[in-house]
Design a protein around this motif. Sequence first.
Motif, short mmCIF file in Angstrom:
data_model
loop_
_atom_site.label_atom_id
_atom_site.label_comp_id
_atom_site.label_asym_id
_atom_site.label_seq_id
_atom_site.Cartn_x
_atom_site.Cartn_y
_atom_site.Cartn_z
N GLY A 1 2.76 20.89 61.92
CA GLY A 1 2.63 20.75 60.47
C GLY A 1 3.96 20.64 59.72
O GLY A 1 4.02 20.95 58.54
N PHE A 2 5.01 20.16 60.41
CA PHE A 2 6.34 20.08 59.80
C PHE A 2 6.85 18.64 59.64
O PHE A 2 8.00 18.45 59.26
CB PHE A 2 7.36 20.87 60.63
CG PHE A 2 7.29 22.35 60.42
CD1 PHE A 2 7.91 22.94 59.34
CD2 PHE A 2 6.62 23.15 61.33
CE1 PHE A 2 7.86 24.31 59.15
CE2 PHE A 2 6.55 24.52 61.15
CZ PHE A 2 7.17 25.11 60.06
N LEU A 3 6.02 17.65 59.89
CA LEU A 3 6.51 16.27 59.89
C LEU A 3 7.03 15.84 58.52
O LEU A 3 8.14 15.29 58.42
CB LEU A 3 5.42 15.31 60.38
CG LEU A 3 5.86 13.87 60.61
CD1 LEU A 3 6.97 13.80 61.63
CD2 LEU A 3 4.67 13.01 61.06
N GLU A 4 6.28 16.07 57.47
CA GLU A 4 6.73 15.67 56.13
C GLU A 4 7.97 16.45 55.70
O GLU A 4 8.88 15.90 55.07
CB GLU A 4 5.60 15.84 55.11
CG GLU A 4 4.46 14.85 55.30
CD GLU A 4 4.91 13.39 55.31
OE1 GLU A 4 5.73 12.99 54.46
OE2 GLU A 4 4.44 12.64 56.20
N GLU A 5 8.01 17.72 56.07
CA GLU A 5 9.19 18.53 55.75
C GLU A 5 10.42 17.98 56.48
O GLU A 5 11.52 17.94 55.92
CB GLU A 5 8.93 19.99 56.12
CG GLU A 5 9.90 20.94 55.48
CD GLU A 5 9.45 22.39 55.59
OE1 GLU A 5 10.33 23.24 55.42
OE2 GLU A 5 8.26 22.66 55.85
N TRP A 6 10.24 17.54 57.73
CA TRP A 6 11.33 16.93 58.49
C TRP A 6 11.83 15.67 57.78
O TRP A 6 13.03 15.49 57.62
CB TRP A 6 10.90 16.60 59.91
CG TRP A 6 11.80 15.58 60.57
CD1 TRP A 6 11.51 14.28 60.86
CD2 TRP A 6 13.16 15.78 60.98
NE1 TRP A 6 12.58 13.66 61.43
CE2 TRP A 6 13.63 14.56 61.50
CE3 TRP A 6 14.03 16.86 60.95
CZ2 TRP A 6 14.91 14.39 62.01
CZ3 TRP A 6 15.32 16.70 61.44
CH2 TRP A 6 15.74 15.47 61.97
N TYR A 7 10.91 14.80 57.37
CA TYR A 7 11.32 13.56 56.70
C TYR A 7 12.12 13.86 55.44
O TYR A 7 13.12 13.20 55.17
CB TYR A 7 10.12 12.69 56.38
CG TYR A 7 9.52 12.00 57.59
CD1 TYR A 7 10.33 11.37 58.54
CD2 TYR A 7 8.15 11.96 57.80
CE1 TYR A 7 9.79 10.74 59.65
CE2 TYR A 7 7.61 11.32 58.90
CZ TYR A 7 8.43 10.71 59.82
OH TYR A 7 7.89 10.08 60.91
N SER A 8 11.70 14.83 54.68
CA SER A 8 12.43 15.21 53.45
C SER A 8 13.81 15.77 53.80
O SER A 8 14.81 15.42 53.16
CB SER A 8 11.65 16.26 52.65
OG SER A 8 10.45 15.72 52.18
N PHE A 9 13.86 16.64 54.78
CA PHE A 9 15.11 17.24 55.23
C PHE A 9 16.07 16.16 55.73
O PHE A 9 17.25 16.12 55.34
CB PHE A 9 14.80 18.25 56.34
CG PHE A 9 15.99 18.91 56.96
CD1 PHE A 9 16.57 20.02 56.38
CD2 PHE A 9 16.53 18.44 58.16
CE1 PHE A 9 17.66 20.66 56.96
CE2 PHE A 9 17.62 19.07 58.76
CZ PHE A 9 18.19 20.17 58.15
#
Length: 146
Positions: A108-116
């Motif tokens: 559940g961290f894919l979108e957070e990764w893209y933002s980071f």
Amino acid sequence: MPINFSDIELAFAFVSMGQMHMHRAYICRKTGEVFYTSEMGDSDELPEDIYENEQYVEIPHKNDLDLGKALVIKFTSDHMPDNIEDVYSIFRKKGAYSKFKNLLEAKGFLEEWYSFEKKRQNEALREWCKEKKSKPRVNSNVSSSS
């Protein structure tokens, strides 16, 4: 002539989509024009003096700015410390980024990764521009915090 930051971002994405030195891009400080070349063919015709003239600057690869594996490890350490050994294992083999993204999606961290990743790339590219003294003009629809 001011250089559009979006042009630098596009050139950076092109250079970083393959192994180092597979794709290259050069930006002219004087005109803002970007020249693309690739080992895969279909390259722009480069100016004759591109390698000797300081008005041309080579766009860095993501690994030149520590935005490859180092960024992945930083993100994992900060957001998914329990999976750090899994990520180290993933990056010992081919296809690491797709496997890493599969892990991110499962956790559940894919979108957070893209933002980071986008934020760090933006910061690193702006710092690179300062170092090269090629201050980019920011398009009105591109925020400096994105």
